[in-house]
Design a protein around this motif. Structure first.
Motif, PDB file in Angstrom:
ATOM      1  N   LEU A 234       2.198   7.608   4.824  1.00  0.00           N
ATOM      2  CA  LEU A 234       2.342   7.224   6.223  1.00  0.00           C
ATOM      3  C   LEU A 234       2.095   5.735   6.432  1.00  0.00           C
ATOM      4  N   LEU A 235       1.047   5.215   5.820  1.00  0.00           N
ATOM      5  CA  LEU A 235       0.705   3.815   6.028  1.00  0.00           C
ATOM      6  C   LEU A 235       1.720   2.884   5.375  1.00  0.00           C
ATOM      7  N   GLU A 236       2.299   3.312   4.256  1.00  0.00           N
ATOM      8  CA  GLU A 236       3.358   2.529   3.632  1.00  0.00           C
ATOM      9  C   GLU A 236       4.556   2.425   4.574  1.00  0.00           C
ATOM     10  N   THR A 237       4.893   3.539   5.234  1.00  0.00           N
ATOM     11  CA  THR A 237       5.969   3.517   6.220  1.00  0.00           C
ATOM     12  C   THR A 237       5.641   2.563   7.366  1.00  0.00           C
ATOM     13  N   CYS A 238       4.403   2.606   7.836  1.00  0.00           N
ATOM     14  CA  CYS A 238       3.986   1.707   8.921  1.00  0.00           C
ATOM     15  C   CYS A 238       4.127   0.246   8.508  1.00  0.00           C
ATOM     16  N   TYR A 239       3.819  -0.059   7.254  1.00  0.00           N
ATOM     17  CA  TYR A 239       3.957  -1.433   6.760  1.00  0.00           C
ATOM     18  C   TYR A 239       5.419  -1.876   6.811  1.00  0.00           C
ATOM     19  N   ILE A 240       6.316  -1.012   6.374  1.00  0.00           N
ATOM     20  CA  ILE A 240       7.748  -1.340   6.395  1.00  0.00           C
ATOM     21  C   ILE A 240       8.218  -1.576   7.829  1.00  0.00           C
ATOM     22  N   VAL A 241       7.769  -0.729   8.757  1.00  0.00           N
ATOM     23  CA  VAL A 241       8.190  -0.858  10.149  1.00  0.00           C
ATOM     24  C   VAL A 241       7.624  -2.132  10.772  1.00  0.00           C
ATOM     25  N   CYS A 242       6.401  -2.492  10.431  1.00  0.00           N
ATOM     26  CA  CYS A 242       5.816  -3.732  10.950  1.00  0.00           C
ATOM     27  C   CYS A 242       6.621  -4.949  10.496  1.00  0.00           C
ATOM     28  N   ASN A 243       7.130  -4.905   9.274  1.00  0.00           N
ATOM     29  CA  ASN A 243       7.995  -5.981   8.807  1.00  0.00           C
ATOM     30  C   ASN A 243       9.289  -6.037   9.613  1.00  0.00           C
ATOM     31  N   LYS A 244       9.845  -4.869   9.947  1.00  0.00           N
ATOM     32  CA  LYS A 244      11.045  -4.840  10.782  1.00  0.00           C
ATOM     33  C   LYS A 244      10.747  -5.418  12.164  1.00  0.00           C
ATOM     34  N   ALA A 245       9.613  -5.035  12.730  1.00  0.00           N
ATOM     35  CA  ALA A 245       9.241  -5.541  14.052  1.00  0.00           C
ATOM     36  C   ALA A 245       9.062  -7.055  14.023  1.00  0.00           C
ATOM     37  N   TYR A 246       8.523  -7.570  12.939  1.00  0.00           N
ATOM     38  CA  TYR A 246       8.362  -9.024  12.799  1.00  0.00           C
ATOM     39  C   TYR A 246       9.713  -9.727  12.960  1.00  0.00           C
ATOM     40  N   ASP A 247      10.754  -9.148  12.379  1.00  0.00           N
ATOM     41  CA  ASP A 247      12.091  -9.745  12.461  1.00  0.00           C
ATOM     42  C   ASP A 247      12.740  -9.542  13.827  1.00  0.00           C
ATOM     43  N   LEU A 248      12.328  -8.489  14.560  1.00  0.00           N
ATOM     44  CA  LEU A 248      12.951  -8.164  15.841  1.00  0.00           C
ATOM     45  C   LEU A 248      12.260  -8.818  17.038  1.00  0.00           C
TER      46      LEU A 248
END
Length: 334
Positions: A234-248
């Motif tokens: 779960l936390l690995e997924t959250c890390y990936i999504v946070c990177n996406k949010a950084y770009d958005l």
């Protein structure tokens, strides 16, 4: 709306070993007051009696599809199978242990049809139930009329999505075109909702319909309860999504909200003994702002690889046994 004007709604139900609950879930779909529904069940290689229950509860002449996967493809990929078969203007992603109240689809379609195309999601309040169906608390605390006591974010909710986990996932009705334009759920991820909220709410508006229309079952092996288990994804997924949010992100306020959320995930990594992941979160945070003394201390403790997980889970279990779990509580936010 006259009968002929009612748009088709697709319900995609993903199941894996849900023999105990899927009959009630499907029945709640079939008793909807709304007449124009397509039902797609994706079975992820269940080894119990899930398939038999599904076949036994089907009404005659229903618009129904059953897809039997030979292996468990995961939640995101299974839903995308249903999305590829969906004919509805709107779509619902329904877990095989949750229950829709009879007027849910009717009321959500009525709300959606009054909104502009820039709205991609209509979501509502929900009530939690135990595995045996016992009624628990509401997702958003309610008054005596079962209306939310506080104002729920609606419209442009991207900042709210960055800030906390406030939407009850199974209450959402989504615009199918929005999902197909997005390419569906990201199949590389372990769970879908945080990523979906980030990617969709930056482009589409959300509408909150203040009704209790779904019963969400509180089962022992739910994803939200796995976030503090060692080795969870779960936390690995959250890390990936946070990177996406950084770009958005579009402005400084959004970066500040993302930074606060990353600090929360760093704490979770410490408690779950995901020490290397905490260091990666810290690197991402450093691109936004100075991590600060408290966060640096937590990261320093992570580098010591302290065996904290068992003790912390013992604390959480005792907290919940004492009834200290607040309404709307989510392990993904604590």
């Amino acid at each position: 709306m006259r009968e002929i004007e009612k748009p088709l709604v697709t319900v995609v139900l993903t199941a894996y070993n849900h023999e105990k609950y899927i009959g009630e879930t499907l029945s709640s779909v079939f008793v909807q007051t709304y007449p124009n529904i397509q039902v797609i069940v994706i079975d992820n290689a269940s080894i119990d009696g899930t398939i038999s229950v599904v076949e036994n509860v089907l009404p005659d002449g229903s618009d129904f599809l059953l897809v039997r996967n030979l292996t468990n493809l995961g939640l995101c990929r299974a839903f995308n199978q249903g999305l590829a078969l969906a004919k509805g203007k709107y779509i619902i992603d329904l877990a095989a242990d949750d229950v829709m109240l009879p007027k849910r689809i009717e009321l959500q379609v009525e709300a959606f049809e009054k909104l502009e195309d820039e709205y991609g999601v209509v979501f509502t309040n929900a009530r939690y139930i135990e595995a045996d169906g016992k009624l628990l608390n509401f997702h958003y605390p309610v008054n005596y009329k079962e209306k939310a006591k506080k104002t729920i974010p609606s419209g442009d909710v991207y900042k709210s999505v960055l800030e906390n986990y406030f939407i009850c996932t199974p209450t959402m009705m989504m615009r199918t075109k929005m999902l197909t334009d997005m390419g569906g759920y990201d199949e590389s991820l372990f769970f879908e909702d945080f990523d979906f909220w980030v990617r969709s709410s930056v482009h589409y508006k959300y509408f909150y319909l203040d009704e209790v229309l779904t019963l969400k079952r509180n089962v022992p092996d739910s994803l939200s309860k796995q976030v503090y288990k060692k080795g969870n994804r779960l936390l690995e997924t959250c890390y990936i999504v946070c990177n996406k949010a950084y770009d958005l992100n579009r402005d400084q306020e959004e970066f500040d909200l993302l930074a606060a959320r990353i600090r929360t995930f760093i704490r979770k990594c410490f408690y779950a003994e995901e020490f290397e992941l905490a260091v990666r979160f810290r690197r991402l945070l450093n691109y936004i702002q100075n991590p600060g003394f408290a966060t640096e201390m937590i990261v320093a403790l992570c580098r010591l690889h302290l065996p904290i997980n068992g003790l912390y889970r013992f604390y959480l279990n005792n907290l919940q046994k004492k009834g200290a779990r607040p309404e709307g509580f989510s392990l993904l936010n604590c």
